[in-house]
Design a protein around this motif. Structure first.
Motif, short mmCIF file in Angstrom:
data_model
loop_
_atom_site.label_atom_id
_atom_site.label_comp_id
_atom_site.label_asym_id
_atom_site.label_seq_id
_atom_site.Cartn_x
_atom_site.Cartn_y
_atom_site.Cartn_z
N TRP A 12 0.83 -1.19 0.00
CA TRP A 12 0.00 0.00 0.00
C TRP A 12 0.87 1.25 0.00
O TRP A 12 1.90 1.30 0.69
CB TRP A 12 -0.91 0.03 1.24
N LEU A 13 0.45 2.23 -0.79
CA LEU A 13 1.09 3.54 -0.82
C LEU A 13 0.19 4.47 -0.02
O LEU A 13 -0.96 4.71 -0.39
CB LEU A 13 1.23 4.03 -2.26
N THR A 14 0.73 4.97 1.09
CA THR A 14 -0.10 5.70 2.06
C THR A 14 0.35 7.16 2.15
O THR A 14 1.54 7.46 2.15
CB THR A 14 0.01 5.04 3.44
N LEU A 15 -0.67 8.04 2.27
CA LEU A 15 -0.43 9.45 2.53
C LEU A 15 -1.07 9.80 3.86
O LEU A 15 -2.28 9.59 4.05
CB LEU A 15 -1.03 10.32 1.42
N LEU A 16 -0.28 10.28 4.80
CA LEU A 16 -0.77 10.72 6.11
C LEU A 16 -0.74 12.24 6.18
O LEU A 16 0.24 12.87 5.75
CB LEU A 16 0.11 10.17 7.23
N VAL A 17 -1.83 12.82 6.70
CA VAL A 17 -1.90 14.28 6.87
C VAL A 17 -2.25 14.58 8.32
O VAL A 17 -3.27 14.10 8.82
CB VAL A 17 -2.95 14.90 5.93
N PRO A 18 -1.43 15.34 9.03
CA PRO A 18 -1.76 15.69 10.41
C PRO A 18 -2.93 16.68 10.47
O PRO A 18 -3.02 17.60 9.65
CB PRO A 18 -0.46 16.31 10.93
N VAL A 19 -3.81 16.47 11.42
CA VAL A 19 -4.97 17.35 11.62
C VAL A 19 -4.81 18.03 12.97
O VAL A 19 -4.60 17.36 14.00
CB VAL A 19 -6.29 16.55 11.58
N HIS A 20 -4.94 19.36 13.00
CA HIS A 20 -4.68 20.15 14.21
C HIS A 20 -5.98 20.69 14.79
O HIS A 20 -6.95 20.95 14.07
CB HIS A 20 -3.75 21.33 13.89
N ASP A 21 -5.97 20.89 16.12
CA ASP A 21 -7.09 21.60 16.77
C ASP A 21 -6.80 23.09 16.73
O ASP A 21 -5.73 23.51 16.23
CB ASP A 21 -7.29 21.08 18.20
N PRO A 22 -7.69 23.93 17.18
CA PRO A 22 -7.46 25.39 17.12
C PRO A 22 -6.18 25.83 17.82
O PRO A 22 -5.63 26.89 17.50
CB PRO A 22 -8.70 25.96 17.81
N ASN A 23 -5.70 25.02 18.77
CA ASN A 23 -4.47 25.39 19.48
C ASN A 23 -3.21 24.94 18.73
O ASN A 23 -2.09 25.15 19.20
CB ASN A 23 -4.46 24.78 20.88
N GLY A 24 -3.39 24.28 17.60
CA GLY A 24 -2.25 23.82 16.82
C GLY A 24 -1.73 22.46 17.23
O GLY A 24 -0.71 22.01 16.73
#
Length: 327
Positions: A108-120
């Motif tokens: 599998w070729l995977t792309l991960l993207v970090p998701v932040h809350d309003p505080n970063g």
């Protein structure tokens, strides 16, 4: 908005019909991983991912449904994405069993993207994982084919090189046979004529000296008659070997026929050639025990053919024989 009022992930995408369609029907795995300290939990997985694992992975740690070693490798990628705080793309290979116990394996070729809350703070990792197993298998098959093809090419190249070497060696042997006298190993008449004509042309063009010596063995017929042809052949070989010990690199020496030998001396005036002839006479007498009748001829501007030098030298050989008999 309070925590209670904040919609969950699925609730949020349900408010956007397009996102729901993408989530439900996307042909590759889509998932949302919740970051809980050092641990990671699957908060949501689209139907394609649920189908892959044969179970709903929501709310589970990766170690709950993946082999430990596989889960550790995946978690290492998650931690790297956290460390970089940036999208991360990687390829992974995994083998696992689904809820029905069926073994599944793939790439599998995977792309991960970090998701932040309003505080970063990174609270989630959103991922899309494309199944590239067929592509990987096709690539591996192509690589195997290329390796096999290279092996075949290398083998055939080596075989061809071996054949070429054999042909070259055969050609060298044929050339040696074509240019050498089989009995004595020195040049034969044809080889001598070709080389002599080249030297005559060089002397004609540059005006250099060129001399030819011819000799035969005195009493050779008697040797054959009394001791046999094998003895005569042995004498011829001894004579040829004796003469060769005194030759220069560019001298041409050949058996001209029977017990006749010729010697072409480039860059050598006739007087110097005659002196060399006398040394050869003495050398052959010591080595082979046989006397020589010898004649010489120097190249002249009027000499258009090798035979003209040969005839003049041969005439001196005959004169030398007559003089011996007259004594």
């Amino acid at each position: 908005m309070t925590d209670r009022q904040q919609p969950g992930f699925l609730e949020a995408i349900e408010q956007a019909g397009l996102l729901v369609e993408i989530w439900e029907h996307f042909p590759e795995n889509m998932f949302l991983i919740r970051v809980e300290g050092p641990d990671f939990l699957v908060e949501a997985a689209n139907p394609k991912m649920t189908e892959l694992f044969g179970q709903d992975c929501s709310g589970k740690r990766l170690h709950d449904f993946l082999p430990w070693s596989v889960a550790e490798e995946v978690v290492a990628h998650y931690r790297e994405c956290l460390r970089q705080d940036a999208p991360l793309r990687y390829e992974e290979h995994a083998t696992f069993h689904d809820a029905r116990g069926q073994e599944r394996e793939g790439h599998w070729l995977t792309l991960l993207v970090p998701v932040h809350d309003p505080n970063g703070t990174i609270t989630h990792l959103f991922g899309v994982s494309q199944n590239v197993t067929e592509l990987r298998l096709a690539r591996a098959s192509l690589e195997r084919y290329n390796r096999d093809l290279e092996a075949v090419v290398d083998e055939r190249t080596r075989a061809l090189n071996a054949v070429n070497q054999q042909l070259q060696e055969a050609n060298r042997q044929l050339e040696a046979l074509a240019s050498s006298d089989t009995l004595t190993g020195v040049g034969n008449r044809r080889h001598f004529q070709a080389g002599a004509e080249r030297e005559m042309e060089r002397a004609r063009r540059h005006g250099g000296a060129l001399s030819l010596l011819m000799f035969d063995l005195d009493g050779f017929k008697s040797i054959n008659d009394q001791d046999g042809h094998a003895a005569g052949d042995a004498v011829l070989r001894k004579v040829a070997a004796s003469v060769q010990t005194t030759l220069r690199a560019n001298d041409l020496f050949a058996r001209y026929g029977g017990d006749e030998f010729v010697l072409l001396l480039p860059d050598t005036p006739l007087a110097a050639a005659r002196q060399m002839g006398e040394r050869l006479r003495t050398q052959v007498q010591e080595d082979a025990g046989v006397a020589l009748s010898l004649g010489g001829a120097g190249f002249e501007a009027a000499d258009t053919q090798l035979e003209m030098l040969v005839q003049r030298a041969d005439a001196e050989v005959l004169a030398a024989k007559r003089a011996r008999k007259a004594k």
